[in-house]
Design an enzyme around this catalytic site. Structure first.
Site, PDB file in Angstrom:
ATOM      1  N   GLY A  12     -77.151   4.325 -50.637  1.00 33.54           N
ATOM      2  CA  GLY A  12     -76.802   4.003 -49.316  1.00 33.54           C
ATOM      3  C   GLY A  12     -75.460   3.839 -48.992  1.00 33.54           C
ATOM      4  N   ARG A  65     -97.531  15.579 -45.497  1.00 30.67           N
ATOM      5  CA  ARG A  65     -96.286  15.440 -44.834  1.00 30.67           C
ATOM      6  C   ARG A  65     -96.124  15.192 -43.681  1.00 30.67           C
ATOM      7  NH1 ARG A  65     -91.976  17.515 -47.280  1.00 30.67           N
ATOM      8  NH2 ARG A  65     -93.140  19.255 -48.371  1.00 30.67           N
ATOM      9  N   ASN A 107     -76.844  15.726 -41.393  1.00 25.68           N
ATOM     10  CA  ASN A 107     -76.968  15.382 -43.082  1.00 25.68           C
ATOM     11  C   ASN A 107     -75.667  15.654 -43.600  1.00 25.68           C
ATOM     12  OD1 ASN A 107     -78.800  15.159 -45.307  1.00 25.68           O
ATOM     13  ND2 ASN A 107     -78.584  17.007 -45.612  1.00 25.68           N
ATOM     14  N   HIS A 109     -74.728  16.801 -47.412  1.00 24.25           N
ATOM     15  CA  HIS A 109     -75.155  17.590 -48.580  1.00 24.25           C
ATOM     16  C   HIS A 109     -74.015  17.697 -49.770  1.00 24.25           C
ATOM     17  CE1 HIS A 109     -77.983  19.525 -51.210  1.00 24.25           C
ATOM     18  NE2 HIS A 109     -77.030  20.520 -51.234  1.00 24.25           N
ATOM     19  N   SER A 136     -70.964  18.748 -47.537  1.00 24.92           N
ATOM     20  CA  SER A 136     -70.917  19.526 -46.126  1.00 24.92           C
ATOM     21  C   SER A 136     -71.846  18.394 -45.440  1.00 24.92           C
ATOM     22  CB  SER A 136     -71.671  20.708 -46.170  1.00 24.92           C
ATOM     23  OG  SER A 136     -71.148  21.568 -47.056  1.00 24.92           O
ATOM     24  N   THR A 141     -81.418  21.936 -39.491  1.00 27.63           N
ATOM     25  CA  THR A 141     -82.503  22.866 -39.056  1.00 27.63           C
ATOM     26  C   THR A 141     -83.476  22.967 -39.981  1.00 27.63           C
ATOM     27  OG1 THR A 141     -81.307  24.495 -40.243  1.00 27.63           O
ATOM     28  CG2 THR A 141     -80.480  24.332 -37.961  1.00 27.63           C
ATOM     29  N   GLU A 143     -84.701  24.718 -42.194  1.00 26.70           N
ATOM     30  CA  GLU A 143     -84.496  25.294 -43.453  1.00 26.70           C
ATOM     31  C   GLU A 143     -83.779  24.208 -44.217  1.00 26.70           C
ATOM     32  OE1 GLU A 143     -82.249  28.969 -45.433  1.00 26.70           O
ATOM     33  OE2 GLU A 143     -82.646  29.060 -43.299  1.00 26.70           O
ATOM     34  N   LEU A 144     -84.206  24.058 -45.400  1.00 28.14           N
ATOM     35  CA  LEU A 144     -83.686  22.676 -46.339  1.00 28.14           C
ATOM     36  C   LEU A 144     -82.057  23.106 -46.565  1.00 28.14           C
ATOM     37  CD1 LEU A 144     -84.083  20.477 -47.987  1.00 28.14           C
ATOM     38  CD2 LEU A 144     -84.363  22.021 -50.110  1.00 28.14           C
ATOM     39  N   ASP A 145     -81.362  21.826 -46.303  1.00 29.06           N
ATOM     40  CA  ASP A 145     -79.904  21.937 -46.357  1.00 29.06           C
ATOM     41  C   ASP A 145     -79.181  23.098 -45.539  1.00 29.06           C
ATOM     42  OD1 ASP A 145     -79.941  19.592 -47.883  1.00 29.06           O
ATOM     43  OD2 ASP A 145     -80.268  20.581 -49.858  1.00 29.06           O
ATOM     44  N   GLU A 174     -67.430  12.462 -49.625  1.00 29.06           N
ATOM     45  CA  GLU A 174     -68.279  12.125 -48.596  1.00 29.06           C
ATOM     46  C   GLU A 174     -67.959  10.787 -47.616  1.00 29.06           C
ATOM     47  OE1 GLU A 174     -72.227  12.546 -50.021  1.00 29.06           O
ATOM     48  OE2 GLU A 174     -71.582  13.378 -51.859  1.00 29.06           O
TER      49      GLU A 174
HETATM   50  C1  GAR Z   1     -74.902  11.540 -51.805  1.00 30.98           C
HETATM   51  O1  GAR Z   1     -74.096  12.274 -52.763  1.00 30.98           O
HETATM   52  C2  GAR Z   1     -75.517  12.620 -50.716  1.00 30.98           C
HETATM   53  O2  GAR Z   1     -74.512  13.795 -50.283  1.00 30.98           O
HETATM   54  C3  GAR Z   1     -76.810  13.265 -51.273  1.00 30.98           C
HETATM   55  O3  GAR Z   1     -77.333  12.059 -51.960  1.00 30.98           O
HETATM   56  C4  GAR Z   1     -76.313  10.888 -52.274  1.00 30.98           C
HETATM   57  C5  GAR Z   1     -76.585   9.874 -51.610  1.00 30.98           C
HETATM   58  O4  GAR Z   1     -75.654   8.749 -51.847  1.00 30.98           O
HETATM   59  N1  GAR Z   1     -77.746  13.922 -50.580  1.00 30.98           N
HETATM   60  C6  GAR Z   1     -78.513  14.871 -50.946  1.00 30.98           C
HETATM   61  O5  GAR Z   1     -78.519  15.327 -51.882  1.00 30.98           O
HETATM   62  C7  GAR Z   1     -79.281  15.377 -49.838  1.00 30.98           C
HETATM   63  N2  GAR Z   1     -79.613  16.785 -49.788  1.00 30.98           N
HETATM   64  P1  GAR Z   1     -75.614   7.406 -51.036  1.00 30.98           P
HETATM   65  O6  GAR Z   1     -77.248   7.074 -50.935  1.00 30.98           O
HETATM   66  O7  GAR Z   1     -74.936   6.413 -51.789  1.00 30.98           O
HETATM   67  O8  GAR Z   1     -75.092   7.772 -49.657  1.00 30.98           O
END
Ligand code: GAR
Length: 208
Positions: A12, A65, A107, A109, A136, A141, A143-145, A174
């Site tokens: 988190g 799901r 999101n 990624h 990014s 949407t 579609e994944l990522d 990020e």
């Molecule tokens: C981050 O690097 C984020 O970009 C990635 O998980 C990590 C979470 O870190 N997300 C994905 O891979 C989603 N496809 P955090 O829990 O410390 O924010």
């Protein structure tokens, strides 16, 4: 005052960066809840300490799901969010869920989308000999990522980089771009037209 709900699965750190910037910079918004799909998600503790509401919707308790998605949406909607932020939320969400939050679901990624959707992005980028990687923030949407890109960070790959070092360098960016993207959203600075996102003030949508 815009209401933000953040979804996490683990550490988190992106959620923490958003909570921090929101409080410190006086956004017209509040993080009203942090939800997790795992009871042991570390991010929950940070939220509790901050007095932010938390909830767990444990994906393991659902056979299908769609049932998990529906329970998650009910939990989220209990907080009447203007924006739902996926911050290291590691479950794939179905099309019905995504459509329900269309235009208000972000999101992050850890790759320069559309390259390297899915898992192990840094490992795959190193194996491909990429000279630059990044992260990014995008509208989600089905579609994944995939989906309209709000902002990207670009990070050079240095000689001797391994997956861990690269991930740490990208993660630091990020923590800058995700709060910025969320701030733009809550300040109504984002204009979504088809697959494209424009920042109304003309602010740079790339961090290099
Ligand atoms: C981050 O690097 C984020 O970009 C990635 O998980 C990590 C979470 O870190 N997300 C994905 O891979 C989603 N496809 P955090 O829990 O410390 O924010």
């Amino acid at each position: 005052m815009k209401r933000i709900v953040v979804l996490v699965s683990g550490r988190g750190s992106n959620m923490q960066a958003i909570v921090q910037r929101c409080a410190d910079d006086g956004w017209p918004a509040a993080v009203v809840a942090v939800l997790a799909n795992r009871p042991d998600a570390q991010g929950l503790e940070f939220a509790r300490q901050r007095g932010i509401a938390t909830a767990v919707v444990d994906h393991k308790l659902f056979a299908a799901r769609e049932e998990f998605d529906a329970a998650l949406a009910r939990a989220i909607d209990g907080f009447s969010p203007d924006l739902v932020v996926l911050a290291g939320f590691m479950r794939i969400l179905g099309a019905a869920f995504v459509r329900h939050y269309e235009g208000r679901l972000l999101n992050i990624h850890p790759s320069l989308l559309p390259a390297f959707a899915g898992l192990h992005t840094h490992r795959r980028a190193l194996a491909a000999g990429c000279k630059a990687v990044g992260a990014s923030v995008h509208f989600v949407t089905p579609e994944l990522d995939h989906g309209p890109i709000v902002i990207q960070s670009v990070v050079p790959v240095r000689p001797g980089d391994d997956e861990e070092r690269l991930a740490a360098r990208v993660l630091a960016t990020e923590h800058i771009i995700y709060p910025l993207a969320v701030r733009w959203f809550v300040e109504d600075k984002l204009e979504l037209a088809g697959d494209l996102v424009r920042q109304r003030d003309g602010a740079s949508q790339v961090l290099m």
